[in-house]
Each structure stands twice: as C-alpha cells, then as structure tokens.
Motif scaffolding. Structure first.
Motif, mmCIF file in Angstrom:
data_model
loop_
_atom_site.group_PDB
_atom_site.id
_atom_site.type_symbol
_atom_site.label_atom_id
_atom_site.label_comp_id
_atom_site.label_asym_id
_atom_site.label_seq_id
_atom_site.Cartn_x
_atom_site.Cartn_y
_atom_site.Cartn_z
ATOM 1 N N LEU A 131 -3.402 -40.667 37.113
ATOM 2 C CA LEU A 131 -4.731 -40.118 36.882
ATOM 3 C C LEU A 131 -5.035 -38.945 37.820
ATOM 4 C CD1 LEU A 131 -7.322 -40.329 35.279
ATOM 5 C CD2 LEU A 131 -8.122 -42.051 36.880
ATOM 6 N N CYS A 132 -4.619 -39.039 39.069
ATOM 7 C CA CYS A 132 -4.901 -37.946 40.023
ATOM 8 C C CYS A 132 -4.213 -36.650 39.595
ATOM 9 C CB CYS A 132 -4.495 -38.338 41.439
ATOM 10 S SG CYS A 132 -2.770 -38.815 41.613
ATOM 11 N N THR A 133 -3.011 -36.751 39.039
ATOM 12 C CA THR A 133 -2.306 -35.557 38.551
ATOM 13 C C THR A 133 -2.990 -35.024 37.304
ATOM 14 O OG1 THR A 133 -0.230 -36.405 39.463
ATOM 15 C CG2 THR A 133 -0.065 -34.671 37.801
ATOM 16 N N LEU A 134 -3.406 -35.916 36.419
ATOM 17 C CA LEU A 134 -4.144 -35.491 35.225
ATOM 18 C C LEU A 134 -5.420 -34.751 35.610
ATOM 19 C CD1 LEU A 134 -3.737 -38.683 33.003
ATOM 20 C CD2 LEU A 134 -2.738 -36.427 32.554
ATOM 21 N N ALA A 135 -6.104 -35.239 36.635
ATOM 22 C CA ALA A 135 -7.348 -34.594 37.064
ATOM 23 C C ALA A 135 -7.095 -33.176 37.565
ATOM 24 C CB ALA A 135 -8.021 -35.435 38.151
ATOM 25 N N LEU A 136 -6.008 -32.979 38.304
ATOM 26 C CA LEU A 136 -5.686 -31.634 38.786
ATOM 27 C C LEU A 136 -5.376 -30.681 37.632
ATOM 28 C CD1 LEU A 136 -3.417 -32.411 41.876
ATOM 29 C CD2 LEU A 136 -5.776 -31.572 41.892
ATOM 30 N N VAL A 137 -4.605 -31.165 36.684
ATOM 31 C CA VAL A 137 -4.244 -30.327 35.532
ATOM 32 C C VAL A 137 -5.490 -30.034 34.693
ATOM 33 C CG1 VAL A 137 -2.851 -30.218 33.422
ATOM 34 C CG2 VAL A 137 -1.867 -31.159 35.516
ATOM 35 N N PHE A 138 -6.357 -31.026 34.543
ATOM 36 C CA PHE A 138 -7.610 -30.832 33.799
ATOM 37 C C PHE A 138 -8.462 -29.757 34.469
ATOM 38 C CE2 PHE A 138 -12.025 -32.271 32.766
ATOM 39 C CZ PHE A 138 -11.977 -32.005 31.408
ATOM 40 N N GLU A 139 -8.572 -29.833 35.795
ATOM 41 C CA GLU A 139 -9.355 -28.848 36.538
ATOM 42 C C GLU A 139 -8.775 -27.446 36.364
ATOM 43 O OE1 GLU A 139 -10.511 -26.268 39.706
ATOM 44 O OE2 GLU A 139 -8.546 -27.217 39.749
ATOM 45 N N GLN A 149 -5.717 -26.921 26.187
ATOM 46 C CA GLN A 149 -5.034 -27.704 27.227
ATOM 47 C C GLN A 149 -5.999 -28.710 27.840
ATOM 48 O OE1 GLN A 149 -1.658 -27.112 28.299
ATOM 49 N NE2 GLN A 149 -1.838 -28.979 29.465
ATOM 50 N N ALA A 150 -7.228 -28.283 28.101
ATOM 51 C CA ALA A 150 -8.228 -29.176 28.689
ATOM 52 C C ALA A 150 -8.489 -30.367 27.769
ATOM 53 C CB ALA A 150 -9.520 -28.415 28.969
ATOM 54 N N GLU A 151 -8.576 -30.093 26.483
ATOM 55 C CA GLU A 151 -8.812 -31.169 25.509
ATOM 56 C C GLU A 151 -7.653 -32.164 25.495
ATOM 57 O OE1 GLU A 151 -9.114 -31.470 20.688
ATOM 58 O OE2 GLU A 151 -10.124 -29.769 21.640
ATOM 59 N N ASP A 152 -6.427 -31.644 25.518
ATOM 60 C CA ASP A 152 -5.247 -32.517 25.527
ATOM 61 C C ASP A 152 -5.193 -33.377 26.792
ATOM 62 O OD1 ASP A 152 -4.507 -31.441 23.095
ATOM 63 O OD2 ASP A 152 -2.961 -30.118 23.954
ATOM 64 N N VAL A 153 -5.482 -32.754 27.921
ATOM 65 C CA VAL A 153 -5.437 -33.494 29.189
ATOM 66 C C VAL A 153 -6.576 -34.510 29.249
ATOM 67 C CG1 VAL A 153 -5.534 -33.303 31.702
ATOM 68 C CG2 VAL A 153 -4.263 -31.613 30.383
ATOM 69 N N PHE A 154 -7.755 -34.132 28.748
ATOM 70 C CA PHE A 154 -8.874 -35.064 28.730
ATOM 71 C C PHE A 154 -8.541 -36.302 27.884
ATOM 72 C CE2 PHE A 154 -12.971 -36.663 27.114
ATOM 73 C CZ PHE A 154 -13.561 -36.952 28.338
ATOM 74 N N GLU A 155 -7.865 -36.075 26.769
ATOM 75 C CA GLU A 155 -7.442 -37.194 25.920
ATOM 76 C C GLU A 155 -6.460 -38.098 26.675
ATOM 77 O OE1 GLU A 155 -4.810 -37.681 21.929
ATOM 78 O OE2 GLU A 155 -6.434 -36.210 21.842
ATOM 79 N N ALA A 156 -5.556 -37.500 27.426
ATOM 80 C CA ALA A 156 -4.608 -38.279 28.228
ATOM 81 C C ALA A 156 -5.342 -39.067 29.322
ATOM 82 C CB ALA A 156 -3.554 -37.361 28.850
ATOM 83 N N ILE A 157 -6.366 -38.456 29.898
ATOM 84 C CA ILE A 157 -7.172 -39.143 30.923
ATOM 85 C C ILE A 157 -7.860 -40.368 30.296
ATOM 86 C CG2 ILE A 157 -9.250 -38.959 32.351
ATOM 87 C CD1 ILE A 157 -8.381 -36.041 32.916
ATOM 88 N N CYS A 158 -8.442 -40.184 29.137
ATOM 89 C CA CYS A 158 -9.138 -41.290 28.456
ATOM 90 C C CYS A 158 -8.178 -42.422 28.114
ATOM 91 C CB CYS A 158 -9.842 -40.791 27.203
ATOM 92 S SG CYS A 158 -11.244 -39.709 27.556
ATOM 93 N N GLN A 159 -6.966 -42.083 27.729
ATOM 94 C CA GLN A 159 -5.970 -43.097 27.364
ATOM 95 C C GLN A 159 -5.396 -43.809 28.590
ATOM 96 O OE1 GLN A 159 -3.047 -41.099 24.996
ATOM 97 N NE2 GLN A 159 -4.406 -40.853 23.247
ATOM 98 N N SER A 160 -5.473 -43.159 29.750
ATOM 99 C CA SER A 160 -4.843 -43.750 30.939
ATOM 100 C C SER A 160 -5.665 -44.859 31.573
ATOM 101 C CB SER A 160 -4.570 -42.663 31.985
ATOM 102 O OG SER A 160 -5.767 -42.250 32.590
ATOM 103 N N GLY A 161 -6.916 -44.904 31.238
ATOM 104 C CA GLY A 161 -7.582 -45.918 31.986
ATOM 105 C C GLY A 161 -8.823 -46.451 31.503
#
Length: 161
Positions: A131-139, A149-161
C-alpha cells in the motif's frame, strides 16, 4: 566437515552474467565475487547498495542529464540482476522489495516516468505491491495529472485493502 553450503552455492556450476552496466561499481562487483565464492548474500546488502548507488555525484543527483540517465539505468540493471540471481540460481532475494525501494528513490527525485516503470515491472512480475508503494505512485500520477494512471493505481489501492 560441514556438508551444508551457504546460500548462493550452486553445485551445478550455473552462473548469471554480471551486467555490463554494473561494471566499475565496487559494491556490485563485491556481491558478484561473493556469489561466485559461494558466500551468503542477502536482500539487505542489495538494498543498501541500491540506496548508495542512487546518491552522490555519480548517482541520480549527477550534474549532467547523461550521468543521471546512466545512474538510473544502473539502478534498473541492478534490480534486474537481482531477479536473475533469484530465478536462475535460486538465491533467496526479495526482488519485490528492491523494486519498491526503487519507486521510493525515484519518487524522491521526481523521476515520474521511471517510478512508473519500476511500479509496472513490480506488478508485471506478479508481486503484491504494498500500500505504501501504491500511495507514492498514486501521488506521482496526481502530481503529473496522469489521470488514467491515477485511476488504475487508485483501483489497485481499493483492491489491496
């Protein structure tokens, strides 16, 4: 006499070619020599060197664009070499942690495209992205207004936890 061999010992004599991009980097050459001798090398040794390689006048802080690009290529070559050592020799290396560290290093330097590349390589290899890596990439995606890219990463964040 001890029959157990340290991690990295390969009774079949297999080896992984040392990447040309890493020639002249003392720490990488030392790791290569240690592996050839059958010494135990761990992920933390690689992570410390990855961090060291990113710093200083020969790292990502180089004064010229050519030198900074060379340093970045060396960082990616180093992590790719870790992956080969893991897959070809069976070394117990956490390559996923190295890619996460690379995302952090590149995020700090504002190298957005390269941080995305490290993130994509991490995901493509099938590793779970913390999640911490996803947050950096999202930022980074938001900072660059890269909405797809933000949308894809946000979706990955939602799925991770």
């Amino acid at each position: 006499e001890l029959s157990a061999k340290p991690a990295g010992f390969d009774p079949e004599g297999r080896s992984v070619e040392f990447p040309p991009d890493l020639r002249g980097i003392n720490g990488a050459e030392a790791i290569h020599d240690a592996i050839r001798r059958g010494a135990c090398v761990d992920t933390h040794r690689f992570l410390r060197l990855l961090s060291k390689m990113s710093l200083g006048p020969s790292g990502l802080g180089a004064r010229t664009e050519d030198k900074a690009n060379k340093a970045e290529a060396q960082l990616f070559a180093f992590v790719a070499w870790m992956g080969l050592l893991r897959s070809e020799l069976g070394l117990d290396l956490w390559v996923d942690r190295a890619y996460c560290a690379l995302v952090v290093i590149l995020h700090r330097r504002g190298s957005t495209a390269s941080a995305f590349k490290a993130y994509e390589l991490l995901g493509r290899a099938g590793w779970t992205v913390p999640l911490c890596t996803l947050a950096l990439v999202f930022e980074l995606a938001l900072r660059d207004a890269n909405w797809r890219q933000a949308e894809d990463v946000f979706e990955a964040i939602c799925q991770s936890g």
